[in-house]
Design an enzyme around this catalytic site. Structure first.
Site, PDB file in Angstrom:
ATOM      1  N   GLU A  70      -4.864   5.514  -2.659  1.00 42.10           N
ATOM      2  CA  GLU A  70      -3.516   5.245  -2.183  1.00 42.10           C
ATOM      3  C   GLU A  70      -2.618   6.471  -2.343  1.00 42.10           C
ATOM      4  OE1 GLU A  70      -1.631   1.881  -3.980  1.00 42.10           O
ATOM      5  OE2 GLU A  70      -0.040   1.826  -2.471  1.00 42.10           O
ATOM      6  N   GLU A  98       5.402   8.139  -8.681  1.00 46.07           N
ATOM      7  CA  GLU A  98       4.248   7.346  -9.095  1.00 46.07           C
ATOM      8  C   GLU A  98       2.964   8.171  -9.198  1.00 46.07           C
ATOM      9  OE1 GLU A  98       3.937   3.592  -7.098  1.00 46.07           O
ATOM     10  OE2 GLU A  98       6.036   3.095  -7.436  1.00 46.07           O
ATOM     11  N   ASP A 108       0.506   3.310   2.484  1.00 48.09           N
ATOM     12  CA  ASP A 108       1.422   2.228   2.135  1.00 48.09           C
ATOM     13  C   ASP A 108       2.777   2.579   2.758  1.00 48.09           C
ATOM     14  OD1 ASP A 108       3.556   0.902   0.713  1.00 48.09           O
ATOM     15  OD2 ASP A 108       2.141   0.408  -0.886  1.00 48.09           O
ATOM     16  N   TYR A 149       5.732   1.619   2.220  1.00 45.48           N
ATOM     17  CA  TYR A 149       6.800   1.862   1.253  1.00 45.48           C
ATOM     18  C   TYR A 149       6.822   3.324   0.817  1.00 45.48           C
ATOM     19  CZ  TYR A 149       8.985   1.968  -3.407  1.00 45.48           C
ATOM     20  OH  TYR A 149       9.738   2.297  -4.503  1.00 45.48           O
ATOM     21  N   HIS A 150       5.665   3.854   0.483  1.00 45.54           N
ATOM     22  CA  HIS A 150       5.591   5.244   0.024  1.00 45.54           C
ATOM     23  C   HIS A 150       5.778   6.223   1.190  1.00 45.54           C
ATOM     24  CE1 HIS A 150       4.466   3.921  -3.936  1.00 45.54           C
ATOM     25  NE2 HIS A 150       3.485   3.194  -3.431  1.00 45.54           N
ATOM     26  N   HIS A 160      -1.271  -0.841   3.084  1.00 44.95           N
ATOM     27  CA  HIS A 160      -0.276  -1.715   2.460  1.00 44.95           C
ATOM     28  C   HIS A 160       0.969  -1.754   3.319  1.00 44.95           C
ATOM     29  CE1 HIS A 160      -1.477  -1.843  -2.113  1.00 44.95           C
ATOM     30  NE2 HIS A 160      -2.095  -2.756  -1.392  1.00 44.95           N
ATOM     31  N   ARG A 190      10.867  -2.972  -1.124  1.00 49.47           N
ATOM     32  CA  ARG A 190       9.810  -3.909  -1.521  1.00 49.47           C
ATOM     33  C   ARG A 190      10.241  -5.364  -1.459  1.00 49.47           C
ATOM     34  NH1 ARG A 190       6.538  -0.047  -5.887  1.00 49.47           N
ATOM     35  NH2 ARG A 190       4.909   0.382  -4.401  1.00 49.47           N
ATOM     36  N   GLU A 209       2.674  -6.299   0.393  1.00 46.49           N
ATOM     37  CA  GLU A 209       2.968  -6.060  -1.011  1.00 46.49           C
ATOM     38  C   GLU A 209       4.470  -6.159  -1.223  1.00 46.49           C
ATOM     39  OE1 GLU A 209       0.842  -2.949  -4.005  1.00 46.49           O
ATOM     40  OE2 GLU A 209       2.201  -2.066  -2.565  1.00 46.49           O
TER      41      GLU A 209
END
Lengths: 290, 290, 290, 290
Positions: free
Chosen positions: A147, A153, A180, A182-183, A206, A212, A241
């Site tokens: 990921e 993170e 993902d 979000y990232h 994701h 989120r 997620e």
């Protein structure tokens, strides 16, 4: 066609019989094909129980995880690296026993804000381990996908391009990239180029909003992301997620910096996300008619 | 709470018993609250049959229309203007008989590409007529909403701001603005400011994609539009509109320049749009939790 | 590297000495590399004067055009088609004499709202003519690019995909596609896929806002469009186009349905657009650093 | 009209004579009105030198800062809180001496990933301090603006709404909200609603891309943000902020998790951002013409 999945933390913060049972039931009721289980502590995970609960449902299963400071394969300390390799092997074993085909997440290190840049030694260590784990995973029919997470993170890589370079160095084509939304919204130049760059090296997806919470209530350009997935004929898992203080694991809540409540009704949230994802897939599918 | 509706041309190009029956059934099956009927030729519309068919369902009903060259109230010719007034009055009467509360669309002129700018006389004529029609409409419990359409479909005004200025001159607060995302995408500076400008003068909303196909398969920024509707607490009808060569009326197909097929399965299209609209409304509703 | 150009109608509605002189001077002052001249009536265009005026500047030049009802090569009438071929040949000759390398626009028909769908005969006629004109153009060092325009401005094709199919039938690779962000915003599924589909068959680019006013004051997703141009290494001309009642040609103003004033200061508009385009190009260029 | 500013870390990672001189010169050359200086260690800042360097330029000045663990006014430890108050007072004094009118940033705590949620005691402590500091600041003609940052940089609040609630509790209207597009892209539901919610309580604005690189090369919806600023007639400072490994402060680089190089040419980056911001402001200004 892609399995549409849901991260178990939408439903439960614990993974004993009760938590898992709830997660399985609710995931099915909300219309998903797949349940993604976070393997927060692989050695403590009760595989037999999970297998039994999943057997009663027709859901597919996958697992995601991040390592801890004691098992960080990106460390320079050989003991820690070795512990990390054992943890990853354990996770592969669990996924295989559960009948899953995907292990994803931050498999190359700890999901945390690092106090400094990644080191060359740590990078090499993590790549050596992944090379070995990937071979065992392949033998078990499990695909590893790394990921790409944001700067807060991980310090190993924060973009798809960085992950592809990292994987080029590993040199094992069976390891894929896990993107993902979000990232990506934080780190990428947009939602399309990274997917085109990964193409058939994209192994897991994701779907998370910018904060989120509910899909469509933030700033992520999902329209572009789903167009890109269609452009590369992506057919791997697409898992929703979302994190809220309503349901959290005590370790993850701090790692993920979840300080506020973006939803309280898991069922509504989950159904909404399932409809959202399937609606987007259908919309981009119709572009072929244009 | 808003009624979610569907334009009948998603289902049928004809409005006799068979066409209307199909439109009503399919609209309900797709999950909508309201059927929007295009009153293409009000004097030829069979109200009794429509009323009977609607009575068997629990759908609400609304009507939309545009005038023709022979009934253009924005004309300088008093005879044509008079014919237009009769047509509008007839349309109001139909909506009222059907139990509807909304008459919308290009009520102030012809939906066509005009060969030149609007004239002061034509503007004044149309405003005089609307002032009178609005009073009759109010007596019948019917609200008029003037649709803002793009430059190729009217020369009277093409933005919400233009419509509000036009309505200020009319001076009857009972007449509202009808915004359509398809037209806004071409003419407005964005999807939020026009809604905020209209605020409680917004009376009707059309949801159409940039190319009038599946929602989410084009360029319209629906996320912003639905956020704006929530910001002004809009609770009037929200109706989906889509045109394809699969289902068209012979007059409208040319007026609307529909040269290609963006869908062929009305049921799939309609269900998808209903889910899309309700999903967006739910997403923006959750912003209150943030 | 792309020439950044400006459509002459930003500066002048007439193309005699005075109008052209103004257009050339202002285009240079605003920082552009290229002036795009609309050849509204090729046979009436004073080439010698234009050549002289351009010779005094270091601007590159290109030309765009649409045919008229009397010269529509998409007509079924052989006389009209023949007249159209002569007009196109004349235009190619002009571009060549001016030292230009690009003739673009609606070269395959009239820029108007057609009263019905294109016919097979008209399509074949236009393709036959373009095949012949392209050969002459190639001999003169002039490249033809067919502009994809919206449904209200042509019935032949309205998407890049449609244009590519049309060109596949023509079978002459020297003819390219001309994309315009204004039209794409109405007809395409997004700003990226069409560019990727055209790839090296993209020959000319127009940058216009959704309402044809100041760049960045409308709904066009320019970020995606410029990313796509970079993805295919596009290095052809990129010309800004904007229309207002402040400066119009009497034919074009009606064809284009320009009913309102989106700017009054050509110099400010032109400088702003030049900075906007160059700024976007630089921004997407830096993505390589990511 | 807004002062357009640039964060000094675009130019220098040190703030002695040489670093400040470079920052001032380059900021002016790039076309800005204002230099924003990060007061990383207020007590070590050489005010006299800074004042002298600034005096030679016509730039306005502002300062931003975050507290450290030893000066966290959101702590429960009275000694730490007291040290924080002294630091803030020192910073106010510096801004005032430099002739600045704005002190902004994370004035209510440490810019770091907290290991857990904020506490009621810490919240109250920080509010008490800010109430007192604001009064001193007002006496010095300095306005405090609290920056809303993402979950990884503060646990006190992460949205504009959260900041407004926090400020309502403080009860001193002279303290404003400081919004940053980089953080908004992660935490807010969009770029418009937060600005409308803050309205005249918006005191400072940071313009940063989603990855903190070149403006326009990421995912931030700047079009919406600048429209919103125009809607509320915002006329406070608008300062560009970007971080790269090319220029960093040793404390900030870790706090901000800057692991990669998004630019290497400060001058090009800075000019580009200045043009970008002014171009956006002009574009939204022209919407009034529509």
């Amino acid at each position: 066609m892609s399995d549409i999945g849901c991260h178990a933390l939408v439903w439960t913060g614990t993974f004993e019989r009760e938590g898992l049972t709830r997660a399985v039931e609710r995931t099915r009721n909300a219309g998903y094909d797949l349940l993604e289980i976070p393997l927060l502590r692989p050695h403590a995970f009760d595989v037999a129980t999970a297998k039994e609960i999943l057997a009663d449902s027709d859901l597919d299963v996958s697992a995601s995880m991040g390592l801890s400071d004691a098992t960080d394969i990106g460390s320079a300390d050989p003991e820690i690296v070795k512990a990390g390799e054992q943890t990853l092997n354990k996770a592969v074993e669990i996924v295989s026993e559960l009948g899953g085909r995907h292990l994803c997440g931050v498999l190359y290190g700890v999901l945390k804000k690092y106090p400094g840049p990644a080191t060359a030694q740590g990078r090499a260590n993590s790549q050596d381990v992944l090379r070995r784990v990937a071979r065992r995973a392949a033998d078990s029919g499990v695909q590893l996908s790394l990921e790409v997470v944001n700067r807060y993170e991980s310090n190993m890589f924060n973009t798809c391009k960085g992950a592809l370079e990292y994987l080029d160095e590993v040199g094992d084509d069976s390891i894929k990239v896990h993107l993902d939304s979000y990232h990506m919204n934080i780190e990428e130049s947009g939602m399309i180029a990274p997917v085109l760059a990964a193409a058939d090296r994209l192994g897991y997806v994701h779907i998370g909003e910018s904060h989120r919470g509910y899909l469509g209530s933030g700033t992520v350009d999902f329209g572009s992301f789903f167009r890109a997935l269609a452009m590369v004929d992506y057919d791997g898992p697409i898992a929703f997620e979302s994190f809220s203080t309503a349901v959290v694991d005590d370790i993850l809540s701090v790692s993920l910096a979840v300080w506020r409540n973006l939803w309280d009704d898991s069922d509504d949230l989950g159904r909404h996300a399932n409809d959202f994802i399937r609606g987007k897939l259908r919309a981009v599918e119709t572009i072929a008619l244009h």
